[in-house]
Design a protein around this motif. Sequence first.
Motif, PDB file in Angstrom:
ATOM      1  N   ASN A   1       5.244  10.391   2.101  1.00  0.00           N
ATOM      2  CA  ASN A   1       4.893   9.227   1.470  1.00  0.00           C
ATOM      3  C   ASN A   1       5.367   8.205   2.210  1.00  0.00           C
ATOM      4  O   ASN A   1       6.248   7.848   2.782  1.00  0.00           O
ATOM      5  CB  ASN A   1       5.771   8.885  -0.080  1.00  0.00           C
ATOM      6  N   ARG A   2       4.134   7.426   2.646  1.00  0.00           N
ATOM      7  CA  ARG A   2       4.128   6.054   3.527  1.00  0.00           C
ATOM      8  C   ARG A   2       3.782   5.022   2.603  1.00  0.00           C
ATOM      9  O   ARG A   2       2.617   4.864   1.815  1.00  0.00           O
ATOM     10  CB  ARG A   2       3.185   6.461   4.504  1.00  0.00           C
ATOM     11  N   PHE A   3       4.399   3.858   2.718  1.00  0.00           N
ATOM     12  CA  PHE A   3       4.283   2.964   2.034  1.00  0.00           C
ATOM     13  C   PHE A   3       4.952   1.489   2.706  1.00  0.00           C
ATOM     14  O   PHE A   3       5.638   1.385   3.755  1.00  0.00           O
ATOM     15  CB  PHE A   3       4.802   2.689   0.456  1.00  0.00           C
TER      16      PHE A   3
ATOM     17  N   ASP B   1       8.390   5.264   6.193  1.00  0.00           N
ATOM     18  CA  ASP B   1       7.808   6.747   6.087  1.00  0.00           C
ATOM     19  C   ASP B   1       8.872   7.660   5.344  1.00  0.00           C
ATOM     20  O   ASP B   1       9.967   7.856   6.026  1.00  0.00           O
ATOM     21  CB  ASP B   1       7.439   7.419   7.280  1.00  0.00           C
TER      22      ASP B   1
ATOM     23  N   GLN C   1       7.404  -1.160   7.229  1.00  0.00           N
ATOM     24  CA  GLN C   1       6.663   0.135   6.867  1.00  0.00           C
ATOM     25  C   GLN C   1       7.600   1.480   6.774  1.00  0.00           C
ATOM     26  O   GLN C   1       8.543   1.635   7.879  1.00  0.00           O
ATOM     27  CB  GLN C   1       5.845   0.415   8.103  1.00  0.00           C
TER      28      GLN C   1
ATOM     29  N   ASP D   1       0.744  -1.277   0.067  1.00  0.00           N
ATOM     30  CA  ASP D   1       0.059   0.136  -0.147  1.00  0.00           C
ATOM     31  C   ASP D   1       1.017   1.156   0.109  1.00  0.00           C
ATOM     32  O   ASP D   1       2.218   1.125   0.329  1.00  0.00           O
ATOM     33  CB  ASP D   1      -0.851   0.102   1.416  1.00  0.00           C
ATOM     34  N   LEU D   2       0.288   2.550  -0.673  1.00  0.00           N
ATOM     35  CA  LEU D   2       0.929   3.508  -0.585  1.00  0.00           C
ATOM     36  C   LEU D   2      -0.246   4.984  -0.302  1.00  0.00           C
ATOM     37  O   LEU D   2      -0.963   4.810  -0.904  1.00  0.00           O
ATOM     38  CB  LEU D   2       1.866   3.844  -1.981  1.00  0.00           C
ATOM     39  N   ARG D   3       0.550   5.690   0.537  1.00  0.00           N
ATOM     40  CA  ARG D   3      -0.146   6.863   0.568  1.00  0.00           C
ATOM     41  C   ARG D   3       0.708   7.983   0.815  1.00  0.00           C
ATOM     42  O   ARG D   3       1.733   8.281   1.420  1.00  0.00           O
ATOM     43  CB  ARG D   3      -0.622   6.919   2.138  1.00  0.00           C
ATOM     44  N   PHE D   4       0.327   9.061  -0.358  1.00  0.00           N
ATOM     45  CA  PHE D   4       1.231  10.264  -0.423  1.00  0.00           C
ATOM     46  C   PHE D   4       0.259  11.350  -0.046  1.00  0.00           C
ATOM     47  O   PHE D   4      -0.685  11.406   0.092  1.00  0.00           O
ATOM     48  CB  PHE D   4       1.447  10.435  -2.187  1.00  0.00           C
ATOM     49  N   GLN D   5       1.232  12.300   0.773  1.00  0.00           N
ATOM     50  CA  GLN D   5       0.523  13.288   1.467  1.00  0.00           C
ATOM     51  C   GLN D   5       1.530  14.772   1.124  1.00  0.00           C
ATOM     52  O   GLN D   5       2.598  14.802   1.335  1.00  0.00           O
ATOM     53  CB  GLN D   5       0.571  13.423   2.864  1.00  0.00           C
TER      54      GLN D   5
END
Length: 283
Positions: free
Chosen positions: A114-116, A220, A218, A102-106
């Motif tokens: 970017n968290r993945f 960040d 995980q 999974d990947l979450r960009f802010q």
Amino acid sequence: MKVITLKSRFKILAFILCSFCFACNNTSYKEDVMTNAVEISEDFEIAESDKIISKYKTDQSNIPLGLKIIKSANARYKVKNVKEATYKIKAIAQKHGAYISDLRFQNDLYKKENRFTIKVPQKYFDIVMDSVNTVVDFVEYENITTKDVTEEYIDLETRLKTKLEVKERYESILRKNAKTVEDILKTEDKLRIIQEEIESAQGRLKYLTNKVSFSTIQIDLYESVDYIEEPKSYTKTFLDKSKEGISNGWFFIESFIIVLINIWPLLIIGLASFFLVRKRLKK
């Protein structure tokens, strides 16, 4: 005037030839020494490289066979460019058979983040972690945890084996000994319970196997950006005002046409009345 005899000339020539041969031999000796030095240096570098590469194999060989360990890591890094660092880490993961789950960009006024999550085969866990450290600029923290599930794994395997044997006995009873309907129903009920327990144990074993086979990392990544204060007021340019005027004018035309469509009966009555009054006035 001193005359050089023939014998003296031979001595001088012999001396020159000896000096030339000695110089050539000395040069050849130096070249051999330099060549040997280069070869020794290269052999040393290769040996050191092989030593570093084989370090991970040695670490893996020290782990007892059959040990079931779940590895996981949680890390936060600062980088110069989040997108570039993410691309490099993805390449590292793919090289070692890992994948991004999974990947979450802010992106905000202060930083890009970017968290993945990386799912990596356990044997490449340490290599991937060390490779990631070569990409980032600053390590804020790294937390690595391990959980030994060997006892639970062996216990599940033992219980599963026993339950499969019990299932076989009940199936044999159902085929050979169950004569009445009551016996058949009781045996089938026992089989149903055993089958549910078997499926539960198999599911847990599959879960543990996946967790052991693929470690979780995980990550960040964040990149600091120059803070830009939001303006308190916004002044519209001539182009913005022109676009807004065109939009408002078109909206007015649409609204006017819709109004006319809605009052068409009144328009017809009004026009009829106008022509009727005009005709009477002419008379």
